[in-house]
Scaffold this motif. Structure first.
Motif, PDB file in Angstrom:
ATOM      1  N   UNK A   1      -3.481  12.970  -7.125  1.00 20.11           N
ATOM      2  CA  UNK A   1      -4.436  11.887  -7.344  1.00 20.11           C
ATOM      3  C   UNK A   1      -5.036  11.410  -6.027  1.00 20.11           C
ATOM      4  N   UNK A   2      -6.238  10.875  -6.150  1.00 18.37           N
ATOM      5  CA  UNK A   2      -6.885  10.275  -4.984  1.00 18.37           C
ATOM      6  C   UNK A   2      -6.798   8.757  -5.166  1.00 18.37           C
ATOM      7  N   UNK A   3      -6.013   8.112  -4.303  1.00 20.53           N
ATOM      8  CA  UNK A   3      -5.782   6.675  -4.456  1.00 20.53           C
ATOM      9  C   UNK A   3      -7.062   5.870  -4.302  1.00 20.53           C
ATOM     10  N   UNK A   4      -7.943   6.346  -3.434  1.00 26.91           N
ATOM     11  CA  UNK A   4      -9.211   5.639  -3.229  1.00 26.91           C
ATOM     12  C   UNK A   4     -10.022   5.642  -4.526  1.00 26.91           C
ATOM     13  N   UNK A   5      -9.924   6.738  -5.259  1.00 28.75           N
ATOM     14  CA  UNK A   5     -10.677   6.851  -6.510  1.00 28.75           C
ATOM     15  C   UNK A   5     -10.143   5.858  -7.553  1.00 28.75           C
ATOM     16  N   UNK A   6      -8.831   5.727  -7.631  1.00 25.22           N
ATOM     17  CA  UNK A   6      -8.227   4.777  -8.580  1.00 25.22           C
ATOM     18  C   UNK A   6      -8.675   3.357  -8.244  1.00 25.22           C
ATOM     19  N   UNK A   7      -8.656   3.041  -6.940  1.00 21.54           N
ATOM     20  CA  UNK A   7      -9.056   1.697  -6.511  1.00 21.54           C
ATOM     21  C   UNK A   7     -10.548   1.457  -6.758  1.00 21.54           C
TER      22      UNK A   7
ATOM     23  N   UNK B   1       0.930  -1.244  -9.296  1.00 20.01           N
ATOM     24  CA  UNK B   1       0.348  -2.147  -8.290  1.00 20.01           C
ATOM     25  C   UNK B   1      -1.176  -2.089  -8.272  1.00 20.01           C
ATOM     26  N   UNK B   2      -1.729  -1.197  -9.062  1.00 23.09           N
ATOM     27  CA  UNK B   2      -3.184  -1.007  -9.037  1.00 23.09           C
ATOM     28  C   UNK B   2      -3.939  -2.327  -9.246  1.00 23.09           C
ATOM     29  N   UNK B   3      -3.537  -3.082 -10.285  1.00 18.37           N
ATOM     30  CA  UNK B   3      -4.266  -4.304 -10.591  1.00 18.37           C
ATOM     31  C   UNK B   3      -4.205  -5.288  -9.414  1.00 18.37           C
ATOM     32  N   UNK B   4      -3.015  -5.399  -8.841  1.00 12.27           N
ATOM     33  CA  UNK B   4      -2.808  -6.294  -7.695  1.00 12.27           C
ATOM     34  C   UNK B   4      -3.717  -5.896  -6.527  1.00 12.27           C
ATOM     35  N   UNK B   5      -3.794  -4.604  -6.261  1.00 14.83           N
ATOM     36  CA  UNK B   5      -4.584  -4.131  -5.124  1.00 14.83           C
ATOM     37  C   UNK B   5      -6.086  -4.239  -5.401  1.00 14.83           C
ATOM     38  N   UNK B   6      -6.474  -4.009  -6.643  1.00 19.17           N
ATOM     39  CA  UNK B   6      -7.895  -4.176  -7.000  1.00 19.17           C
ATOM     40  C   UNK B   6      -8.291  -5.654  -6.859  1.00 19.17           C
ATOM     41  N   UNK B   7      -7.359  -6.557  -7.210  1.00 22.42           N
ATOM     42  CA  UNK B   7      -7.628  -7.991  -7.014  1.00 22.42           C
ATOM     43  C   UNK B   7      -7.941  -8.283  -5.549  1.00 22.42           C
ATOM     44  N   UNK B   8      -7.155  -7.657  -4.661  1.00 24.20           N
ATOM     45  CA  UNK B   8      -7.363  -7.887  -3.216  1.00 24.20           C
ATOM     46  C   UNK B   8      -8.754  -7.405  -2.797  1.00 24.20           C
ATOM     47  N   UNK B   9      -9.132  -6.225  -3.306  1.00 20.51           N
ATOM     48  CA  UNK B   9     -10.455  -5.690  -2.955  1.00 20.51           C
ATOM     49  C   UNK B   9     -11.547  -6.635  -3.456  1.00 20.51           C
TER      50      UNK B   9
ATOM     51  N   UNK C   1       0.840  -1.199   0.000  1.00 15.72           N
ATOM     52  CA  UNK C   1       0.000   0.000   0.000  1.00 15.72           C
ATOM     53  C   UNK C   1       0.878   1.252   0.000  1.00 15.72           C
ATOM     54  N   UNK C   2       1.957   1.231   0.775  1.00 18.78           N
ATOM     55  CA  UNK C   2       2.873   2.382   0.820  1.00 18.78           C
ATOM     56  C   UNK C   2       3.532   2.616  -0.534  1.00 18.78           C
ATOM     57  N   UNK C   3       3.928   1.521  -1.206  1.00 15.88           N
ATOM     58  CA  UNK C   3       4.555   1.663  -2.525  1.00 15.88           C
ATOM     59  C   UNK C   3       3.582   2.314  -3.505  1.00 15.88           C
ATOM     60  N   UNK C   4       2.322   1.905  -3.410  1.00 16.44           N
ATOM     61  CA  UNK C   4       1.294   2.432  -4.313  1.00 16.44           C
ATOM     62  C   UNK C   4       0.961   3.896  -3.979  1.00 16.44           C
ATOM     63  N   UNK C   5       0.836   4.164  -2.681  1.00 16.84           N
ATOM     64  CA  UNK C   5       0.385   5.490  -2.247  1.00 16.84           C
ATOM     65  C   UNK C   5       1.485   6.542  -2.259  1.00 16.84           C
ATOM     66  N   UNK C   6       2.633   6.167  -1.741  1.00 15.65           N
ATOM     67  CA  UNK C   6       3.699   7.169  -1.586  1.00 15.65           C
ATOM     68  C   UNK C   6       4.906   6.902  -2.474  1.00 15.65           C
TER      69      UNK C   6
END
Ligand SMILES: [Zn+2]
Ligand SMILES: [Zn+2]
Length: 265
Positions: free
Chosen positions: A150-156, A114-122, A103-108
């Motif tokens: 950017x708003x990371x929550x919006x991307x997710x 990593x978006x696809x990986x994190x969306x998979x988790x969701x 999450x830190x790598x994606x956010x900061x």
């Protein structure tokens, strides 16, 4: 599918690979042997701490060290009083270890691949027996968004909407910019976020079951305030879904939590 690169091929393509990602995993620093879109090894991607507890609220899934905050139906005090704001909370894992670093790598860290990986988790965290009408992101104040870009929550949320086929809607907005919540008490958090959210088009959320997306759930005060605004506007049900959740038992009773884990191991 990642492309396997070994031996001389690895050094031949090394320069090109280094343009795309560092030669080592950004989490455990072991060398990467595959050309992938993300600078993280398979072991780190696969590793996660499930968010689990023996004793938790049936509604908000907050874990507790003992049963005293729960009523006979398994509901915690905040949920019982209707003060939680949201109706349910889902997450993919605990906010620690490799998941926290992802999450830190994606956010900061600017690792947007990593978006696809994190969306998979969701998507994996979403209960299959629940139906939702809208996917909405946790809104960011426009000034903060301007400075962050950017708003990371919006991307997710957009990614999750695309994955599940549930319509995306930027349903809520942030009226006031609140100070960072990480260093304030639970009571202060609640005070900070009171009245912080508004709903853009109330008629579009009326009667809807909404999935509110964020990256991490800490105390739930901010997500709860946003969910409360959506419900005040007429939403029928608001569930919060995050990649990770902070286990506050670790802050309160680290020894008891460790004991609980040992008992369940
Ligand atoms: Zn690794
Ligand atoms: Zn609860």
């Amino acid at each position: 599918m990642p492309l396997k690169v070994t031996g001389p091929l690895r050094s031949f393509f090394g320069w090109a690979g280094n343009l795309l990602y560092p030669a080592d995993c950004r989490i455990c620093e072991s060398p990467l042997h595959t050309l992938t879109r993300v600078p993280v090894c398979d072991a780190c991607l696969a590793s996660s701490h499930p968010f689990e507890a023996e004793i938790f609220c049936v509604q908000c899934r907050t874990p507790f060290v003992n049963r005293s905050p729960l009523d006979e139906n398994g509901c915690c005090t905040l949920c019982r009083l209707g003060a939680r704001g949201f109706d349910a909370a889902y997450c993919a894992g605990e906010y620690e270890g490799a998941l926290r670093k992802l999450i830190h790598l994606f956010k900061y860290g600017g690792v947007y691949s990593l978006e696809r990986e994190l969306v998979n988790r969701l998507s994996d965290a979403l209960p299959r027996d629940q139906r939702f009408d809208l996917v909405a992101p946790m809104p960011m104040h426009w000034l903060r968004r301007l400075s962050r870009g950017r708003n990371h929550a919006e991307i997710l949320a957009r990614g999750l909407a695309k994955r599940t086929g549930i319509p995306y809607q930027d349903a809520a907005y942030r009226r006031k910019s609140t100070p960072p919540q990480s260093r304030v008490s639970r009571a202060e958090r609640r005070r900070n976020v009171r009245g912080a959210f508004g709903v853009k088009w109330p008629e579009t959320v009326r009667g809807k079951r909404i999935l509110l997306v964020d990256d991490v759930l800490t105390t739930g005060s901010t997500a709860g305030a946003c969910a409360a605004a959506l419900k005040k506007a007429g939403a029928a049900h608001v569930a919060v879904i995050t990649i990770a959740r902070v286990d506050r038992r670790a802050w309160i009773e680290p020894t008891e939590k460790a004991r609980g884990r040992a008992a369940t191991a």
